[in-house]
Design a protein around this motif. Structure first.
Motif, PDB file in Angstrom:
ATOM      1  N   SER A  84       0.925  -1.197   0.239  1.00  0.00           N
ATOM      2  CA  SER A  84       0.073   0.053   0.011  1.00  0.00           C
ATOM      3  C   SER A  84       0.728   1.094   0.023  1.00  0.00           C
ATOM      4  O   SER A  84       2.098   1.162   0.105  1.00  0.00           O
ATOM      5  N   GLY A  85       0.359   2.405  -0.005  1.00  0.00           N
ATOM      6  CA  GLY A  85       0.921   3.674  -0.226  1.00  0.00           C
ATOM      7  C   GLY A  85       0.082   4.764  -0.960  1.00  0.00           C
ATOM      8  O   GLY A  85      -0.931   4.409  -1.510  1.00  0.00           O
ATOM      9  N   VAL A  86       0.588   5.772  -1.252  1.00  0.00           N
ATOM     10  CA  VAL A  86       0.031   6.875  -1.636  1.00  0.00           C
ATOM     11  C   VAL A  86      -0.128   6.616  -3.330  1.00  0.00           C
ATOM     12  O   VAL A  86       1.371   6.606  -3.411  1.00  0.00           O
ATOM     13  N   PRO A  87      -1.225   6.313  -4.024  1.00  0.00           N
ATOM     14  CA  PRO A  87      -0.838   6.019  -5.448  1.00  0.00           C
ATOM     15  C   PRO A  87      -0.263   7.394  -6.188  1.00  0.00           C
ATOM     16  O   PRO A  87      -0.500   8.299  -5.880  1.00  0.00           O
ATOM     17  N   VAL A  88       0.568   6.802  -7.145  1.00  0.00           N
ATOM     18  CA  VAL A  88       1.066   7.675  -8.115  1.00  0.00           C
ATOM     19  C   VAL A  88       0.590   7.508  -9.535  1.00  0.00           C
ATOM     20  O   VAL A  88       1.067   6.526 -10.201  1.00  0.00           O
ATOM     21  N   ALA A  89      -0.207   8.458  -9.772  1.00  0.00           N
ATOM     22  CA  ALA A  89      -0.859   7.942 -11.261  1.00  0.00           C
ATOM     23  C   ALA A  89      -0.748   9.542 -11.846  1.00  0.00           C
ATOM     24  O   ALA A  89      -0.442  10.402 -11.443  1.00  0.00           O
ATOM     25  N   ASP A  90      -0.976   9.498 -13.388  1.00  0.00           N
ATOM     26  CA  ASP A  90      -1.321  10.553 -13.978  1.00  0.00           C
ATOM     27  C   ASP A  90      -2.113  11.536 -13.533  1.00  0.00           C
ATOM     28  O   ASP A  90      -3.283  11.235 -13.629  1.00  0.00           O
ATOM     29  N   PRO A  91      -1.692  12.713 -13.083  1.00  0.00           N
ATOM     30  CA  PRO A  91      -2.768  13.595 -12.560  1.00  0.00           C
ATOM     31  C   PRO A  91      -3.583  14.321 -13.564  1.00  0.00           C
ATOM     32  O   PRO A  91      -4.911  14.315 -13.220  1.00  0.00           O
ATOM     33  N   ALA A  92      -3.249  14.238 -14.575  1.00  0.00           N
ATOM     34  CA  ALA A  92      -4.421  14.634 -15.734  1.00  0.00           C
ATOM     35  C   ALA A  92      -5.470  13.536 -16.081  1.00  0.00           C
ATOM     36  O   ALA A  92      -6.609  14.015 -16.261  1.00  0.00           O
ATOM     37  N   ALA A  93      -5.126  12.402 -16.213  1.00  0.00           N
ATOM     38  CA  ALA A  93      -5.985  11.179 -16.170  1.00  0.00           C
ATOM     39  C   ALA A  93      -6.850  11.421 -15.070  1.00  0.00           C
ATOM     40  O   ALA A  93      -8.096  11.114 -15.301  1.00  0.00           O
ATOM     41  N   ILE A  94      -6.534  11.568 -13.948  1.00  0.00           N
ATOM     42  CA  ILE A  94      -7.435  11.480 -12.905  1.00  0.00           C
ATOM     43  C   ILE A  94      -8.311  12.813 -12.802  1.00  0.00           C
ATOM     44  O   ILE A  94      -9.510  12.574 -12.520  1.00  0.00           O
ATOM     45  N   ARG A  95      -7.945  13.575 -13.175  1.00  0.00           N
ATOM     46  CA  ARG A  95      -8.979  14.818 -13.254  1.00  0.00           C
ATOM     47  C   ARG A  95      -9.900  14.584 -14.289  1.00  0.00           C
ATOM     48  O   ARG A  95     -10.892  14.858 -14.110  1.00  0.00           O
ATOM     49  N   GLY A 117     -10.407   4.179 -19.633  1.00  0.00           N
ATOM     50  CA  GLY A 117      -9.171   4.081 -18.983  1.00  0.00           C
ATOM     51  C   GLY A 117      -8.848   5.224 -17.843  1.00  0.00           C
ATOM     52  O   GLY A 117      -8.318   4.944 -16.758  1.00  0.00           O
ATOM     53  N   ASP A 118      -9.277   6.297 -18.104  1.00  0.00           N
ATOM     54  CA  ASP A 118      -9.270   7.724 -17.203  1.00  0.00           C
ATOM     55  C   ASP A 118     -10.190   7.227 -15.840  1.00  0.00           C
ATOM     56  O   ASP A 118      -9.919   7.404 -14.734  1.00  0.00           O
ATOM     57  N   LEU A 119     -11.440   6.412 -16.135  1.00  0.00           N
ATOM     58  CA  LEU A 119     -12.383   6.475 -15.202  1.00  0.00           C
ATOM     59  C   LEU A 119     -11.824   5.457 -14.348  1.00  0.00           C
ATOM     60  O   LEU A 119     -11.699   5.370 -13.103  1.00  0.00           O
ATOM     61  N   ALA A 174     -15.823   1.823  -2.384  1.00  0.00           N
ATOM     62  CA  ALA A 174     -14.607   1.928  -1.430  1.00  0.00           C
ATOM     63  C   ALA A 174     -14.085   0.456  -0.905  1.00  0.00           C
ATOM     64  O   ALA A 174     -12.937   0.346  -0.488  1.00  0.00           O
ATOM     65  N   THR A 175     -15.067  -0.508  -1.193  1.00  0.00           N
ATOM     66  CA  THR A 175     -14.708  -1.888  -0.729  1.00  0.00           C
ATOM     67  C   THR A 175     -14.941  -2.761  -1.891  1.00  0.00           C
ATOM     68  O   THR A 175     -14.885  -4.040  -1.883  1.00  0.00           O
ATOM     69  N   SER A 176     -15.027  -2.244  -3.146  1.00  0.00           N
ATOM     70  CA  SER A 176     -15.229  -2.998  -4.228  1.00  0.00           C
ATOM     71  C   SER A 176     -14.277  -3.992  -4.550  1.00  0.00           C
ATOM     72  O   SER A 176     -12.956  -3.448  -5.010  1.00  0.00           O
ATOM     73  N   SER A 177     -14.362  -5.108  -4.682  1.00  0.00           N
ATOM     74  CA  SER A 177     -13.214  -6.157  -5.209  1.00  0.00           C
ATOM     75  C   SER A 177     -12.436  -5.865  -6.587  1.00  0.00           C
ATOM     76  O   SER A 177     -11.468  -6.019  -6.809  1.00  0.00           O
ATOM     77  N   ALA A 178     -13.277  -5.479  -7.351  1.00  0.00           N
ATOM     78  CA  ALA A 178     -13.021  -4.993  -8.801  1.00  0.00           C
ATOM     79  C   ALA A 178     -11.743  -3.990  -8.790  1.00  0.00           C
ATOM     80  O   ALA A 178     -10.841  -4.080  -9.355  1.00  0.00           O
ATOM     81  N   ILE A 179     -12.272  -2.845  -7.839  1.00  0.00           N
ATOM     82  CA  ILE A 179     -11.230  -1.708  -7.831  1.00  0.00           C
ATOM     83  C   ILE A 179      -9.861  -2.179  -6.836  1.00  0.00           C
ATOM     84  O   ILE A 179      -8.904  -1.702  -7.112  1.00  0.00           O
ATOM     85  N   HIS A 180     -10.258  -2.919  -6.199  1.00  0.00           N
ATOM     86  CA  HIS A 180      -8.970  -3.599  -5.087  1.00  0.00           C
ATOM     87  C   HIS A 180      -8.120  -4.838  -6.218  1.00  0.00           C
ATOM     88  O   HIS A 180      -7.233  -5.243  -5.405  1.00  0.00           O
ATOM     89  N   ALA A 181      -8.531  -5.231  -7.086  1.00  0.00           N
ATOM     90  CA  ALA A 181      -7.990  -6.249  -7.750  1.00  0.00           C
ATOM     91  C   ALA A 181      -6.618  -5.971  -8.341  1.00  0.00           C
ATOM     92  O   ALA A 181      -6.022  -4.778  -8.484  1.00  0.00           O
ATOM     93  N   ARG A 213      -9.432   3.839  -8.948  1.00  0.00           N
ATOM     94  CA  ARG A 213      -8.546   3.172  -8.393  1.00  0.00           C
ATOM     95  C   ARG A 213      -7.695   4.054  -7.308  1.00  0.00           C
ATOM     96  O   ARG A 213      -7.643   3.915  -6.222  1.00  0.00           O
ATOM     97  N   ALA A 214      -7.562   5.504  -7.809  1.00  0.00           N
ATOM     98  CA  ALA A 214      -6.823   6.518  -7.027  1.00  0.00           C
ATOM     99  C   ALA A 214      -7.748   7.013  -5.940  1.00  0.00           C
ATOM    100  O   ALA A 214      -7.189   7.162  -4.884  1.00  0.00           O
ATOM    101  N   THR A 215      -9.081   6.873  -6.247  1.00  0.00           N
ATOM    102  CA  THR A 215      -9.923   7.751  -5.079  1.00  0.00           C
ATOM    103  C   THR A 215     -10.430   6.751  -4.125  1.00  0.00           C
ATOM    104  O   THR A 215     -10.604   6.900  -3.148  1.00  0.00           O
ATOM    105  N   TYR A 216     -10.437   5.492  -4.580  1.00  0.00           N
ATOM    106  CA  TYR A 216     -11.289   4.634  -3.536  1.00  0.00           C
ATOM    107  C   TYR A 216     -10.473   3.255  -3.228  1.00  0.00           C
ATOM    108  O   TYR A 216     -10.874   2.287  -2.618  1.00  0.00           O
ATOM    109  N   SER A 217      -9.168   3.265  -3.420  1.00  0.00           N
ATOM    110  CA  SER A 217      -8.373   2.442  -2.758  1.00  0.00           C
ATOM    111  C   SER A 217      -6.895   3.308  -2.530  1.00  0.00           C
ATOM    112  O   SER A 217      -6.830   4.272  -2.884  1.00  0.00           O
ATOM    113  N   ARG A 218      -6.123   2.429  -1.487  1.00  0.00           N
ATOM    114  CA  ARG A 218      -4.806   3.050  -1.265  1.00  0.00           C
ATOM    115  C   ARG A 218      -3.782   2.099  -2.162  1.00  0.00           C
ATOM    116  O   ARG A 218      -2.489   1.971  -1.460  1.00  0.00           O
TER     117      ARG A 218
END
Length: 426
Positions: free
Chosen positions: A307-318, A393-395, A348-355, A400-405
């Motif tokens: 775990s840790g703070v996710p590092v992703a493309d900020p533009a894609a997240i926006r 892909g952006d979604l 926040a507890t979705s198995s798909a997002i935490h896969a 992933r960045a918002t609902y998981s760590r």
């Protein structure tokens, strides 16, 4: 050069020997056709037991085409070796199993041999059904023979050479078919044994949830460690209790019986019809399956708990955030009415997002969950025609960045493209 030719000669001889063994092993006598037995020849209690057996075996799931008649076959099964079409198992005498005796039906279930003697492809999970009891096989036969006959011939299979040569299946069986029930374990409970019988046999869970080797056999050393079926990830069943969002036995029972877990998400893709079948069987059967699966749990690996703070493309997240607000927030937003109705699962507890991979999150967005009539809460519209690959892909990256760590997924947009291509090839 002489050594090279010697090796080539040895390989040729080996190939001839293997082919000869396969031809010998595939030679099975045809069993005589019988007159279709009248439905009245099967008792009501036996037929009721058969309905339970057939539901636990997911027979309708594979032997019913989209918009087709139940059990009439014709469903396309996409495999790494081409496309197989399921057969008609209604009691029609011409295109179904109406002229099959119980002996012929039992041989098919135990050894993968059709009534006329030809080898059945192992997409039909006889390597698991072989563990079924005589009583369960007889009950399934009775239930199917009391269905309405449907005239429906499956399209021809489209397999690559030489796998379209059925005698090779006999050699495959030598490697992977182990007939007979599993030996009992004296230290285990009756519930555990019932769960093992259903999971390993009739339910054939490993057929989807175990990785396959190069020739399509289950990797026994990696049983229940996950696989891919029809473009969806069949997640590992050995990490349920120790994943990023751990399951409990009670949650698994609820998911298998209703198709939805308030703590993990909703069933979709190939798993949805399985849960619909399990909803019809006694709760004790599903509880036994869950008890057995939880006896297989292994500690989480270092990678799965990283775990840790996710590092992703900020533009894609926006961009993903804007898309979420417009397309998803009305159902999945924190203050959405749908979140307070019917115990709808939270992201926040979705198995798909935490896969470990984005496959199921992508598939859920592309395909959604079909309308279930009275089960309206178990519904999600498909976005395959509304959003392009980059937007999906952006979604996915935003979710992933918002609902998981957990760390961001790699190559998400390319994964969307690949999954769409796989769907188009079906």
């Amino acid at each position: 050069m002489k050594l090279r030719y010697r090796w080539l000669a040895m390989l040729a001889i080996a190939a001839v020997v293997v082919a000869g063994i396969a031809l010998y092993l595939m030679w099975e006598k045809a069993l005589a056709p019988v007159k279709p037995p009248p439905p009245s020849s099967f008792g009501g209690q036996l037929t009721l037991r058969g309905a339970r057996v057939v539901a636990l075996g997911d027979c309708a799931v594979c032997h019913t085409a989209r918009d087709g008649k139940p059990y009439a076959g014709g469903l396309a099964l996409s495999t790494p070796f081409g496309t197989l079409y399921t057969t008609n198992i209604t009691p029609d005498p011409e295109t179904g199993i109406g002229t099959w005796s119980l002996e012929a039906f039992t041989r098919a279930m135990r050894r993968g041999i059709s009534r006329d003697g030809h080898q059945l492809y192992p997409a039909f999970p006889y390597i698991h059904y072989t563990r079924m009891s005589d009583a369960d096989i007889a009950a399934a036969y009775a239930y199917l023979m009391r269905r309405d006959p449907v005239v429906a011939k499956a399209p021809p299979n489209d397999l690559i050479f030489p796998l379209n040569f059925r005698p090779l299946v006999a050699f495959w069986n030598v490697l992977f078919l182990r007939t007979g029930p599993e030996a009992p374990e004296s230290s285990r409970s009756a519930q555990w044994h019932r769960g093992r019988e259903l999971v390993n046999g009739l339910g054939h869970c490993a057929a989807c949830h175990t990785p396959l080797n190069l020739i399509g056999g289950e990797q026994w050393g990696k049983a229940f460690e996950g696989g891919v079926i029809d473009g969806w990830e069949a997640p590992p069943l050995t990490r349920l209790a120790h994943g990023p969002v751990p399951w409990t036995e009670a949650q698994l029972v609820a998911y298998l019986r209703t198709g939805i877990s308030s703590a993990h998400g909703a069933a979709a893709g190939p798993m949805l019809p399985v849960t619909q079948e399990l909803a019809t069987v006694p709760p004790a059967d599903v509880e036994a399956m869950a008890a057995y699966l939880f006896s297989l749990q292994q500690p989480a690996s270092a990678d799965s708990v990283k775990s840790g703070v996710p590092v992703a493309d900020p533009a894609a997240i926006r961009r993903g955030s804007v898309l979420f607000a417009g397309a998803c927030a009305s159902c999945h937003g924190g203050k959405a009415p749908m979140q307070s109705i019917g115990d709808r699962p939270a992201l926040a507890t979705s198995s798909a997002i935490h896969a470990a991979t984005p496959r199921n999150a992508i598939q859920m967005m592309l395909e959604g969950v079909p309308w279930q009539g009275e089960q309206a809460l178990h519904y999600m519209p498909a976005f395959d025609a509304a959003l392009d690959d980059a937007q999906i892909g952006d979604l996915a990256l935003y979710l992933r960045a918002t609902y998981s760590r957990l760390p961001p997924w790699d190559g998400v947009t390319q994964a969307v493209t690949d999954i769409r291509k796989g769907d188009a090839a079906k």
